[in-house]
Design a protein around this motif. Sequence first.
Motif, PDB file in Angstrom:
ATOM      1  N   PRO A   1       0.686   0.792   8.807  1.00 51.68           N
ATOM      2  CA  PRO A   1       1.719   0.570   7.783  1.00 51.68           C
ATOM      3  C   PRO A   1       2.460   1.866   7.474  1.00 51.68           C
ATOM      4  O   PRO A   1       1.873   2.945   7.473  1.00 51.68           O
ATOM      5  CB  PRO A   1       0.907   0.114   6.563  1.00 51.68           C
ATOM      6  N   ARG A   2       3.776   1.734   7.231  1.00 50.73           N
ATOM      7  CA  ARG A   2       4.587   2.906   6.927  1.00 50.73           C
ATOM      8  C   ARG A   2       4.676   3.169   5.430  1.00 50.73           C
ATOM      9  O   ARG A   2       4.956   4.275   5.011  1.00 50.73           O
ATOM     10  CB  ARG A   2       6.003   2.711   7.487  1.00 50.73           C
ATOM     11  N   GLU A   3       4.436   2.144   4.641  1.00 51.90           N
ATOM     12  CA  GLU A   3       4.548   2.306   3.193  1.00 51.90           C
ATOM     13  C   GLU A   3       3.210   2.764   2.623  1.00 51.90           C
ATOM     14  O   GLU A   3       2.171   2.602   3.251  1.00 51.90           O
ATOM     15  CB  GLU A   3       4.967   0.972   2.558  1.00 51.90           C
ATOM     16  N   ASN A   4       3.271   3.320   1.405  1.00 48.67           N
ATOM     17  CA  ASN A   4       2.028   3.680   0.724  1.00 48.67           C
ATOM     18  C   ASN A   4       1.145   2.450   0.554  1.00 48.67           C
ATOM     19  O   ASN A   4       1.650   1.350   0.314  1.00 48.67           O
ATOM     20  CB  ASN A   4       2.315   4.204  -0.688  1.00 48.67           C
ATOM     21  N   LEU A   5      -0.146   2.661   0.629  1.00 50.47           N
ATOM     22  CA  LEU A   5      -1.048   1.602   0.204  1.00 50.47           C
ATOM     23  C   LEU A   5      -0.855   1.388  -1.297  1.00 50.47           C
ATOM     24  O   LEU A   5      -0.336   2.248  -1.997  1.00 50.47           O
ATOM     25  CB  LEU A   5      -2.498   1.984   0.507  1.00 50.47           C
ATOM     26  N   ARG A   6      -1.268   0.224  -1.758  1.00 50.99           N
ATOM     27  CA  ARG A   6      -1.143  -0.127  -3.172  1.00 50.99           C
ATOM     28  C   ARG A   6      -2.482   0.079  -3.870  1.00 50.99           C
ATOM     29  O   ARG A   6      -3.523  -0.222  -3.305  1.00 50.99           O
ATOM     30  CB  ARG A   6      -0.766  -1.608  -3.287  1.00 50.99           C
ATOM     31  N   ILE A   7      -2.435   0.564  -5.092  1.00 47.80           N
ATOM     32  CA  ILE A   7      -3.660   0.727  -5.853  1.00 47.80           C
ATOM     33  C   ILE A   7      -4.121  -0.640  -6.372  1.00 47.80           C
ATOM     34  O   ILE A   7      -3.332  -1.413  -6.915  1.00 47.80           O
ATOM     35  CB  ILE A   7      -3.423   1.682  -7.039  1.00 47.80           C
ATOM     36  N   ILE A   8      -5.388  -0.923  -6.225  1.00 49.45           N
ATOM     37  CA  ILE A   8      -5.948  -2.183  -6.707  1.00 49.45           C
ATOM     38  C   ILE A   8      -5.989  -2.149  -8.240  1.00 49.45           C
ATOM     39  O   ILE A   8      -6.548  -1.218  -8.816  1.00 49.45           O
ATOM     40  CB  ILE A   8      -7.368  -2.378  -6.154  1.00 49.45           C
ATOM     41  N   PRO A   9      -5.406  -3.154  -8.902  1.00 49.24           N
ATOM     42  CA  PRO A   9      -5.496  -3.177 -10.369  1.00 49.24           C
ATOM     43  C   PRO A   9      -6.960  -3.271 -10.799  1.00 49.24           C
ATOM     44  O   PRO A   9      -7.738  -3.998 -10.168  1.00 49.24           O
ATOM     45  CB  PRO A   9      -4.742  -4.450 -10.760  1.00 49.24           C
ATOM     46  N   PRO A  10      -7.342  -2.538 -11.838  1.00 47.94           N
ATOM     47  CA  PRO A  10      -8.754  -2.527 -12.264  1.00 47.94           C
ATOM     48  C   PRO A  10      -9.330  -3.934 -12.457  1.00 47.94           C
ATOM     49  O   PRO A  10     -10.479  -4.181 -12.098  1.00 47.94           O
ATOM     50  CB  PRO A  10      -8.714  -1.760 -13.588  1.00 47.94           C
ATOM     51  N   ALA A  11      -8.524  -4.875 -12.978  1.00 50.85           N
ATOM     52  CA  ALA A  11      -9.034  -6.216 -13.250  1.00 50.85           C
ATOM     53  C   ALA A  11      -9.417  -6.964 -11.972  1.00 50.85           C
ATOM     54  O   ALA A  11     -10.124  -7.969 -12.021  1.00 50.85           O
ATOM     55  CB  ALA A  11      -7.995  -7.030 -14.024  1.00 50.85           C
ATOM     56  N   ALA A  12      -8.955  -6.474 -10.827  1.00 53.20           N
ATOM     57  CA  ALA A  12      -9.207  -7.184  -9.568  1.00 53.20           C
ATOM     58  C   ALA A  12     -10.139  -6.418  -8.637  1.00 53.20           C
ATOM     59  O   ALA A  12     -10.401  -6.843  -7.527  1.00 53.20           O
ATOM     60  CB  ALA A  12      -7.879  -7.444  -8.857  1.00 53.20           C
TER      61      ALA A  12
END
Lengths: 222, 207
Positions: free
Chosen positions: A22-33
């Motif tokens: 992937p070329r985009e940043n990874l996404r941070i997992i929301p704490p609730a998930a």
Amino acid sequence: MEKLGRILRIGPTDNTSNERTPRENLRIIPPAARDSFLPYSRVQPGIRMGENDLTRLAPQMPRAEGDAIEMSGQILDDIGQPLRHALVEIWNANKYGKYAHDLDGYDAPLDPNFSGLGRTLTDEEGRYKFWTIDPGCYLARPDINRWRPKHIHLSIRGGASRLITQMYFKDAEHNDTDPMRIVMAEDFHLNIGKKYETPDIDVERGFKFDIVIRGKNSTFFE
Amino acid sequence: MNDTINPTNRLPLTNEDTVGPYYPISYDHDDGMDLTKSTIGQQFGAKGDKIILRGRYLDKDGNGAHGALIEFWQANAQGVFRTEDTEASPEIDPHFDGYTRHRTVTGGFQLKTIKSGTQLGRAPNITLTLFSDGISRLVTQVFFENEVSNETDPVLLSLPQDKREKLIARLVGEDDDNVPIYDIEIILAGKGETPFFDDFLALGWRD
């Protein structure tokens, strides 16, 4: 500002890495998930006797070509607790750098006595042990003469822990030009087996490869 | 690349590395792509509404990510994940594990499962982990079209609108047993890239 995760690095000279990273940043997992992203494997396959000895297809069969080596170590989480009863699968090329896998088109001899596959479960202290054949290196990119250094693949799965990695050998030929080694940068030493003498067992030498996997109690945001 | 800038006494993690192209095909004989039946030859099955999820992993040129290993993880019909912490819970379905893995030849897969329940504000979802040549591990979650709970799911809400759409499987029909079929395309890189999730922050960032 939106918090973003890592940008993954593309392995230099690795075409597949270029096609699939992937070329985009990874996404941070929301704490609730957070918890929902942690697979837990409850059931392990039944392992037959001798599946951790890759040097013979069966106890009465001849030994595979090449140097028999032992690979052993302990698997811990990052606070030092052993990973018990985890499934450890390994696979490696034969003496000539050839895999028995259907898809390996590398022009080197197959050894009819070497499947290159082994698996075991870790004991109460998280320890594992294999015998295999010292693998050869192979030409991964003939067009630019780029080789893969010798290595042994490992997949570890137990409870909430999961890791797929490779063990490399100290100062081995082609280490320095390997794309994944370049991506690991200064952390490469963590993936090198430490050589030991094996005077009392029927192998040429041993390599200790201790493994640390992020455990389920680790914090995500350190 | 496992280091964080916060000093701790934790052990340094072994680096992840690519699974490469030759993950042993024989190893996935222990795994299955039907989570609705726990024991072959018995009438037991998982509780919940059956669904089929069909997916394709595509690379930046639109080719299938062939020779990859995919792992699936989801909650049961009550919305509860089966782990050692929940094993004794009355909400555990003894005939549903929620975990399996599959080695895909083409980059495509078809999983028969049940739709997970909603709990703690989560919409029904399946976590997909991809291991393949050229990469280490890519993790994302797949959701289902027409679920009201999608509107309030924290994972979907954490994404810009155009990225949310990339994680929602579309209802395309049903099979002979009237099990609904959902389709998803997961684009690994480039135009239309699917969002993937990390478990720690970009190096150098600090709260």
